[in-house]
Design a protein around this motif. Structure first.
Motif, PDB file in Angstrom:
ATOM      1  N   LEU A 133       0.963  -1.219  -0.013  1.00 42.50           N
ATOM      2  CA  LEU A 133       0.002  -0.090  -0.070  1.00 42.50           C
ATOM      3  C   LEU A 133       1.079   1.271   0.197  1.00 42.50           C
ATOM      4  CD1 LEU A 133      -2.554   1.729   0.605  1.00 42.50           C
ATOM      5  CD2 LEU A 133      -1.936   1.433   3.084  1.00 42.50           C
ATOM      6  N   ALA A 134       0.753   2.264  -0.965  1.00 44.03           N
ATOM      7  CA  ALA A 134       1.441   3.628  -0.682  1.00 44.03           C
ATOM      8  C   ALA A 134       0.361   4.422  -0.254  1.00 44.03           C
ATOM      9  CB  ALA A 134       1.629   3.778  -2.162  1.00 44.03           C
ATOM     10  N   THR A 135       0.939   5.332   0.620  1.00 44.69           N
ATOM     11  CA  THR A 135      -0.048   6.266   1.439  1.00 44.69           C
ATOM     12  C   THR A 135       0.696   7.671   1.012  1.00 44.69           C
ATOM     13  OG1 THR A 135       1.263   6.066   3.588  1.00 44.69           O
ATOM     14  CG2 THR A 135      -0.824   5.109   3.300  1.00 44.69           C
ATOM     15  N   LEU A 136       0.066   8.542   0.161  1.00 51.37           N
ATOM     16  CA  LEU A 136       0.482   9.634  -0.412  1.00 51.37           C
ATOM     17  C   LEU A 136      -0.365  10.785   0.291  1.00 51.37           C
ATOM     18  CD1 LEU A 136       0.790   8.701  -4.452  1.00 51.37           C
ATOM     19  CD2 LEU A 136       2.151   8.295  -2.280  1.00 51.37           C
ATOM     20  N   PHE A 137       0.286  11.445   1.275  1.00 50.19           N
ATOM     21  CA  PHE A 137      -0.436  12.431   2.066  1.00 50.19           C
ATOM     22  C   PHE A 137       0.133  13.689   1.891  1.00 50.19           C
ATOM     23  CE2 PHE A 137      -3.852  10.603   4.871  1.00 50.19           C
ATOM     24  CZ  PHE A 137      -3.851   9.299   4.273  1.00 50.19           C
TER      25      PHE A 137
END
Ligand code: NCD
Length: 307
Positions: free
Chosen positions: A44-48
């Protein structure tokens, strides 16, 4: 089948698909050990591009509890966006590394744009003051668990209903179930925008009332959804300071409410719920946080098609 789909708006899934997600979340909560390896080898990539505590950490905790891995960034300053890279290029790149992307961005419509360039599912973790559909999954799962139903409810939204994306998404989400009534409590400047009142409530014949009298409507509510005034979306500090403490829920006001009211809040809380309310059994906002993790576990597992 949710496998391979994006999740951008609160109505992207049918009611049946949502039911399936909520029962999956329930079984994950009851038997978490069965899921420890479900997403092994997936990323999972979390791009915040905007600050977050709960949303990003609950996505990451959800993926780790499914046995998968997590990459990403928590602020745009540490990504190539700060060098001027376009969102499209960032997404093309990240979708070569990850199997699913959760993105938060200050621009309305950013998640939809990202989904057009991604080869893997994109989840909208908040796009400006527009939508926040995984908070809606959290809220609907909480309401279902606490009240035993998501229909026939009188739901009060209170606070910053103009910029509060969680309100926009949940109002759209709850409006799909029969016999829900909405009471919208806010100062005049922070009323729910037309894309919800006109485009959803009025078009679909759903009853709603706009008021600034919290005390007057409290006795009627089954759910009270409190929200923070969204400081970061104001154009000037003066307006924020004038409006920030418009509504404060305290123990005295709680005395006006039903015995089985559920008080929800997407958090973070600033001043809008006095700390003394936390001890009231009707305060459900910390329990709500936990539902968010199971809702996101069920969502990620379904988009990845793992079981
Ligand atoms: C909300 C958000 O980011 O919109 N927080 C959250 O995701 N739980 C609400 C807020 O910031 O006020």
């Amino acid at each position: 089948m949710l496998k391979g789909r994006h999740f951008i708006g609160p109505r992207d899934f049918t009611l049946e698909e949502l039911d399936g997600l909520f029962s999956l979340a329930g079984s994950m909560e009851r038997e978490p050990e069965r899921w420890l390896d479900a997403a092994r080898g997936r990323i999972l990539a979390t791009l915040f591009f905007e600050p977050s505590t709960r949303t990003r950490l609950s996505f990451e905790a959800a993926m780790l509890r499914l046995g998968g891995g997590v990459i990403g960034f928590a602020e745009p300053g540490s990504s190539s966006a700060s060098k001027g890279e376009s969102l499209a290029d960032t997404i093309r790149t990240v979708s070569a590394y990850a199997d699913v992307i959760a993105m938060r961005n200050p621009k309305e419509g950013a998640a939809l744009l990202a989904s057009r360039f991604s080869t893997v599912p994109v989840i909208n973790a908040g796009d400006g003051g527009h939508h926040h559909p995984t908070q809606t999954l959290t809220d609907l799962l909480a309401i279902r668990s606490l009240k035993g139903r998501t229909e026939g409810l009188t739901v009060g939204f209170c606070g910053d209903l103009r910029f509060g994306r969680t309100v926009h998404s949940l109002a759209q989400g709850l409006a799909r179930y029969p016999d829900n009534h909405f009471i919208l409590v806010s100062p005049d400047e922070l009323k729910v925008p037309d894309f919800i009142t006109k485009e959803v409530f009025e078009k679909e014949g759903i009853e709603y009332l706009e008021t600034s009298d919290l005390e007057g409507v409290l006795p009627r509510l089954d759910i009270l959804y409190m929200t923070r005034v969204q400081k970061e979306r104001f154009f000037n500090e003066e307006d924020y300071l004038r409006l920030k403490d418009s509504f404060i829920l305290d123990a005295a006001r709680m005395r006006l409410a039903k015995a089985d009211l559920a008080v929800l809040h997407p958090l973070p809380r600033v001043n809008e719920i006095a700390v003394e309310v936390d001890a009231d059994p009707r305060a459900a906002y910390f329990a709500q946080v936990r539902y968010g993790m199971f809702a996101r576990m069920a969502l990620i597992a379904s988009l990845l098609g793992v079981s």
